[in-house]
Write an enzyme that holds these catalytic residues in place. Structure first.
Site, PDB file in Angstrom:
ATOM      1  N   ASP A   3       0.974  -1.172   0.062  1.00 17.64           N
ATOM      2  CA  ASP A   3       0.058   0.063   0.028  1.00 17.64           C
ATOM      3  C   ASP A   3       0.600   1.357  -0.020  1.00 17.64           C
ATOM      4  O   ASP A   3       1.902   1.347   0.659  1.00 17.64           O
ATOM      5  CB  ASP A   3      -0.747   0.147   1.283  1.00 17.64           C
ATOM      6  CG  ASP A   3      -2.059   1.108   1.185  1.00 17.64           C
ATOM      7  OD1 ASP A   3      -1.821   2.404   1.153  1.00 17.64           O
ATOM      8  OD2 ASP A   3      -3.072   0.700   1.259  1.00 17.64           O
ATOM      9  N   GLY A  29     -15.867   2.323   4.429  1.00 18.26           N
ATOM     10  CA  GLY A  29     -14.638   2.840   4.184  1.00 18.26           C
ATOM     11  C   GLY A  29     -13.926   2.461   2.964  1.00 18.26           C
ATOM     12  O   GLY A  29     -12.683   2.670   2.726  1.00 18.26           O
ATOM     13  N   GLN A  30     -14.454   2.004   1.878  1.00 15.49           N
ATOM     14  CA  GLN A  30     -13.907   1.794   0.599  1.00 15.49           C
ATOM     15  C   GLN A  30     -13.739   3.034  -0.137  1.00 15.49           C
ATOM     16  O   GLN A  30     -14.716   3.922  -0.231  1.00 15.49           O
ATOM     17  CB  GLN A  30     -15.050   0.860  -0.142  1.00 15.49           C
ATOM     18  CG  GLN A  30     -14.351   0.359  -1.429  1.00 15.49           C
ATOM     19  CD  GLN A  30     -15.084  -0.565  -2.230  1.00 15.49           C
ATOM     20  OE1 GLN A  30     -16.358  -0.877  -1.829  1.00 15.49           O
ATOM     21  NE2 GLN A  30     -14.881  -1.027  -3.158  1.00 15.49           N
ATOM     22  N   SER A  31     -12.594   3.152  -0.581  1.00 12.74           N
ATOM     23  CA  SER A  31     -12.253   4.234  -1.374  1.00 12.74           C
ATOM     24  C   SER A  31     -11.840   4.059  -2.729  1.00 12.74           C
ATOM     25  O   SER A  31     -11.956   4.913  -3.451  1.00 12.74           O
ATOM     26  CB  SER A  31     -11.216   5.154  -0.609  1.00 12.74           C
ATOM     27  OG  SER A  31      -9.910   4.339  -0.474  1.00 12.74           O
ATOM     28  N   HIS A  46     -10.706  -5.198  -2.791  1.00 14.26           N
ATOM     29  CA  HIS A  46      -9.238  -5.395  -2.418  1.00 14.26           C
ATOM     30  C   HIS A  46      -9.370  -5.738  -0.866  1.00 14.26           C
ATOM     31  O   HIS A  46     -10.234  -5.282  -0.012  1.00 14.26           O
ATOM     32  CB  HIS A  46      -8.295  -4.140  -2.660  1.00 14.26           C
ATOM     33  CG  HIS A  46      -8.893  -2.882  -1.926  1.00 14.26           C
ATOM     34  ND1 HIS A  46      -9.774  -2.342  -2.690  1.00 14.26           N
ATOM     35  CD2 HIS A  46      -8.353  -2.413  -1.056  1.00 14.26           C
ATOM     36  CE1 HIS A  46     -10.147  -1.224  -1.941  1.00 14.26           C
ATOM     37  NE2 HIS A  46      -9.127  -1.284  -1.029  1.00 14.26           N
ATOM     38  N   HIS A  56      -7.215  -5.881   2.484  1.00 15.03           N
ATOM     39  CA  HIS A  56      -6.136  -5.242   3.298  1.00 15.03           C
ATOM     40  C   HIS A  56      -5.134  -6.354   4.315  1.00 15.03           C
ATOM     41  O   HIS A  56      -6.152  -6.947   4.882  1.00 15.03           O
ATOM     42  CB  HIS A  56      -6.199  -4.068   4.089  1.00 15.03           C
ATOM     43  CG  HIS A  56      -6.874  -2.966   3.442  1.00 15.03           C
ATOM     44  ND1 HIS A  56      -6.120  -1.839   3.027  1.00 15.03           N
ATOM     45  CD2 HIS A  56      -8.074  -2.855   2.901  1.00 15.03           C
ATOM     46  CE1 HIS A  56      -6.961  -1.077   2.379  1.00 15.03           C
ATOM     47  NE2 HIS A  56      -8.111  -1.575   2.232  1.00 15.03           N
TER      48      HIS A  56
END
Length: 113
Positions: free
Chosen positions: A29, A92-94, A99, A101
């Site tokens: 990341d 919280g998905q941006s 994906h 984490h």
């Protein structure tokens, strides 16, 4: 489609790749939230977890088993790690390409935020 993760999967954008096979790509990341923060993506685009058809559910299992494999290879499995998948804005998905984490390298607190 203007998806940054698709562009990374297609090697149009550079990333520090730590794992790749025909279905999954894992890379560090750019804005880590822990000493180890790896993103795991399917190469196939799905915007959110809600968009993965049941017939394609195996890719979700492969993301999880790949995360566990990476944690073991990196010496993180025994001390512990966290895997998180955010879904939609309130989750919280941006980036709208699913994906996972993989976070490790320090004691992680709960609740997450």
């Amino acid at each position: 489609m203007d998806c940054i993760f698709c562009k990374i999967a297609q090697k149009q954008i550079k990333a520090n790749i730590v794992f790749e096979n025909e279905r999954v790509l894992a890379f560090n990341d750019l804005f880590p939230q822990a000493p180890t923060h790896i993103l795991l993506i399917p190469k196939q685009h799905y915007s959110t977890l809600n968009d993965v058809p049941a017939t394609e559910g195996a890719v979700l299992g492969e993301l999880m088993t790949t995360a566990a494999q990476l944690a073991t290879e990196l010496g993180l499995a025994e001390s512990g790690y966290r895997v998180v998948m955010n879904c939609n804005a309130d989750g919280g998905q941006s980036v709208y390409h699913i994906h996972l984490h993989l976070l490790a390298g320090r004691r992680l607190t709960w609740p997450p935020g």
